[in-house]
Design a protein around this motif. Structure first.
Motif, PDB file in Angstrom:
ATOM      1  N   CYS A 110       0.850  -1.198   0.000  1.00 57.49           N
ATOM      2  CA  CYS A 110       0.000   0.000   0.000  1.00 57.49           C
ATOM      3  C   CYS A 110       0.883   1.245   0.000  1.00 57.49           C
ATOM      4  N   MET A 112      -0.196   4.213   1.105  1.00 57.92           N
ATOM      5  CA  MET A 112      -0.723   5.245   2.019  1.00 57.92           C
ATOM      6  C   MET A 112       0.113   5.410   3.294  1.00 57.92           C
ATOM      7  N   LYS A 113       0.871   4.376   3.635  1.00 57.81           N
ATOM      8  CA  LYS A 113       1.832   4.485   4.751  1.00 57.81           C
ATOM      9  C   LYS A 113       1.207   4.850   6.106  1.00 57.81           C
ATOM     10  N   CYS A 114       0.021   4.340   6.377  1.00 54.99           N
ATOM     11  CA  CYS A 114      -0.588   4.612   7.688  1.00 54.99           C
ATOM     12  C   CYS A 114       0.324   4.033   8.775  1.00 54.99           C
ATOM     13  N   PHE A 116      -0.109   2.980  11.734  1.00 54.63           N
ATOM     14  CA  PHE A 116      -0.603   1.913  12.611  1.00 54.63           C
ATOM     15  C   PHE A 116      -0.750   0.593  11.870  1.00 54.63           C
ATOM     16  N   CYS A 117      -0.323   0.558  10.595  1.00 54.60           N
ATOM     17  CA  CYS A 117      -0.683  -0.572   9.735  1.00 54.60           C
ATOM     18  C   CYS A 117       0.555  -1.314   9.245  1.00 54.60           C
ATOM     19  N   GLY A 120       1.228  -0.847   5.624  1.00 59.28           N
ATOM     20  CA  GLY A 120       1.751   0.476   5.290  1.00 59.28           C
ATOM     21  C   GLY A 120       3.265   0.505   5.220  1.00 59.28           C
ATOM     22  N   GLY A 161      -8.407  -5.400   3.417  1.00 56.59           N
ATOM     23  CA  GLY A 161      -7.123  -6.084   3.491  1.00 56.59           C
ATOM     24  C   GLY A 161      -6.005  -5.150   3.061  1.00 56.59           C
ATOM     25  N   GLN A 162      -5.034  -5.693   2.354  1.00 56.37           N
ATOM     26  CA  GLN A 162      -3.900  -4.863   1.958  1.00 56.37           C
ATOM     27  C   GLN A 162      -4.300  -3.917   0.828  1.00 56.37           C
ATOM     28  N   GLY A 163      -3.851  -2.678   0.952  1.00 58.14           N
ATOM     29  CA  GLY A 163      -4.080  -1.710  -0.112  1.00 58.14           C
ATOM     30  C   GLY A 163      -5.201  -0.739   0.183  1.00 58.14           C
ATOM     31  N   ALA A 197      -9.007   5.127   3.377  1.00 61.83           N
ATOM     32  CA  ALA A 197      -8.311   6.008   4.325  1.00 61.83           C
ATOM     33  C   ALA A 197      -8.682   7.466   4.050  1.00 61.83           C
TER      34      ALA A 197
HETATM   35  S1  SF4 Z   1      -3.700  -0.882   3.918  1.00 67.79           S
HETATM   36 FE1  SF4 Z   1      -5.204   0.625   4.663  1.00 67.79          FE
HETATM   37  S2  SF4 Z   1      -4.542   1.100   6.736  1.00 67.79           S
HETATM   38 FE2  SF4 Z   1      -2.819   0.066   5.711  1.00 67.79          FE
HETATM   39  S3  SF4 Z   1      -1.512   1.712   4.909  1.00 67.79           S
HETATM   40 FE3  SF4 Z   1      -2.976   1.131   3.298  1.00 67.79          FE
HETATM   41  S4  SF4 Z   1      -4.722   2.514   3.537  1.00 67.79           S
HETATM   42 FE4  SF4 Z   1      -3.537   2.607   5.411  1.00 67.79          FE
END
Ligand code: SF4
Length: 348
Positions: A110, A112-114, A116-117, A120, A161-163, A197
Motif C-alpha cells: 500500500c 498510504m503508509k498509515c 498503525f498498519c 503500510g 485487506g492490503q491496499g 483512508a
Molecule cells: S492498507 Fe489501509 S490502513 Fe494500511 S496503509 Fe494502506 S490505507 Fe492505510
C-alpha cells in the motif's frame, strides 16, 4: 494476447461478444457456469460452437494460487496467495455464527503508509487486477467448501485487506460489479463494504461510478495533528473535504456510513478524543466501528485496556451514535485488522 475471463463485468463481456458477432446468450451462460456453478474448467456444453472457439482462443481462466494457509483457534483463516508474477497478497476469512466475512486485498502492499498498519510499512508494489481480486474470493470459497462443509457461507465482503481500494478504483469497481451480478455471485449490495483512508481522487469518482455498496472511512481521530500522524494522506486530503464527499454518496434507506476508529493507548483514547468524535459525527447517519489496536512486530503503539475501550464507547453512546466494539479475531496468526503484511508472511 489472451485476457482473463475473470476481469470482465457482465456488461463488458456482453459488449465483447456483441463486437465479435457472437450469440448474446453467451456471457450470461459463462457467468452462470463459472460463478454460480463454480466450475473452473471451460464451459463446453451450453455455449454455441463459435463462442466456445472464441473463448478458447482469447481467454484464460487462471486464478491466484494458494501459497500458504494459516488457521487460528477462533476459526479465522489467512491465505497467502501467489500471483502470476510471483508477488504475494493476503486474504482473511473472519468467522461469525458459522458464516464468514471475507477481507480482500486490493493492492500488493500500500502507498498510504498509515503508521498503525503493518501493510503500510511494506510500501506499494502494484495494484491488483480485477481477476486477482475475484480469485481471492473464489479460491477462499473453494477451500471453505472442501474443508468446512456445511459451514462455508461467505456472507460479507469487505475491502479492508492490503491496499487502499480507491487507489485501485477501476479494478475494485469491476470486482464489485461481478460480485453483485445476478448471473454471477449474486452478493447483495449491502453485504459489500469498501474501506478507504480518505483517498479523495477515488471518493470524487464514487458517486457517479461505484455500484451501490457500503463505504467505511478510516477516521481514527477528529484532530488534525493526530490524524496526520496516523494517516499521512490526511495532510493532502483534509478530513473536512473527505467527509463532504463521503456524506454525499447516495445511500439506501437505513444505510449508514461506517467510521472506523482505531483505539491506541494514550494516543487517541481520551475522553476529549471521544467527545470531539461524538461532536463531529453527531446527526451524520454514522455508525462507528471501534477497533482496539492490534500490535504487530516493530510498532510502538499499544492496545488500550478493555475498560478504556468501553468507556470511549459510552461517550459516543451519549451522542446517540451507534457504536460497536469490533472483536479481535485472528491476531495469533497476524490476520487481525492492520496486521497484514505479505512480505513478512513470505519469510515466516
Ligand atoms: S492498507 Fe489501509 S490502513 Fe494500511 S496503509 Fe494502506 S490505507 Fe492505510
Amino acid at each position: 494476447m489472451k485476457t482473463s475471463f475473470y476481469q470482465y463485468p457482465l456488461s463488458e463481456l456482453q459488449e465483447l461478444f456483441r463486437v465479435h458477432g457472437l450469440p448474446a446468450s453467451g456471457p450470461g451462460l459463462l457467468f452462470n457456469w463459472h460463478y454460480k456453478k463454480r466450475k473452473t474448467e471451460p464451459c463446453l456444453t451450453d455455449l454455441a460452437k463459435k463462442s466456445i472457439a472464441f473463448v478458447a482462443e482469447n481467454m484464460t481462466f487462471d486464478l491466484p494460487m494458494v501459497h500458504t494457509i494459516q488457521a487460528s483457534s477462533d476459526k479465522t483463516v489467512k491465505f497467502l496467495f501467489e500471483l502470476q508474477d510471483g508477488l504475494k497478497i493476503e486474504t482473511v476469512l473472519i468467522p461469525f455464527n458459522n458464516k464468514y466475512t471475507i477481507c480482500l486485498s486490493s493492492q500488493v502492499g500500500c502507498a498510504m503508509k498509515c503508521s498503525f498498519c503493518h501493510t503500510g510499512i511494506q510500501g506499494l508494489a502494484r495494484s491488483l487486477k480485477t481477476e486477482e481480486i475475484i480469485g481471492q474470493f473464489t479460491e477462499s470459497q473453494k477451500w471453505l467448501t472442501k474443508n468446512r462443509p456445511g459451514d462455508d457461507k461467505i456472507l460479507n465482503i469487505v475491502f479492508m485487506g492490503q491496499g487502499e481500494p480507491l487507489h485501485n478504483f477501476d479494478a475494485v469497481k469491476n470486482a464489485c460489479e461481478i460480485f453483485l451480478s445476478q448471473h454471477g455471485l449474486s452478493v447483495a449490495d449491502q453485504k459489500i463494504t469498501i474501506s478507504t483512508a480518505g483517498y479523495l481522487p477515488g471518493l470524487e469518482r464514487w458517486k457517479n461510478e461505484m455500484p451501490d455498496v457500503n463505504i467505511a472511512l478510516s477516521l481514527h481521530s477528529p484532530i488534525k495533528e493526530k490524524r496526520d500522524q496516523l494517516i499521512p494522506i490526511n495532510k493532502r486530503y483534509p478530513l473536512e473535504e473527505v467527509l463532504n464527499y463521503v456524506q454525499a454518496i447516495p445511500r439506501g434507506k437505513n444505510r449508514f456510513v461506517t467510521y472506523e476508529y482505531l483505539l491506541i493507548q494514550d494516543f487517541n483514547d481520551s475522553d476529549e478524543d471521544a467527545h470531539l468524535t461524538g461532536k463531529l459525527l453527531e446527526g451524520k447517519n454514522a455508525y462507528v466501528s471501534l477497533i482496539p489496536f492490534n500490535p504487530f512486530p516493530g510498532t510502538d503503539y499499544k492496545r488500550p485496556e478493555t475498560s478504556k475501550v468501553e468507556h470511549f464507547k459510552s461517550i459516543l453512546d451519549s451522542y446517540k451514535i451507534p457504536t460497536l466494539i469490533r472483536a479481535t479475531k485472528g491476531d495469533e496468526i497476524l490476520a487481525a485488522c492492520g496486521q497484514l503484511n505479505s512480505k513478512m508472511s513470505q519469510v515466516t
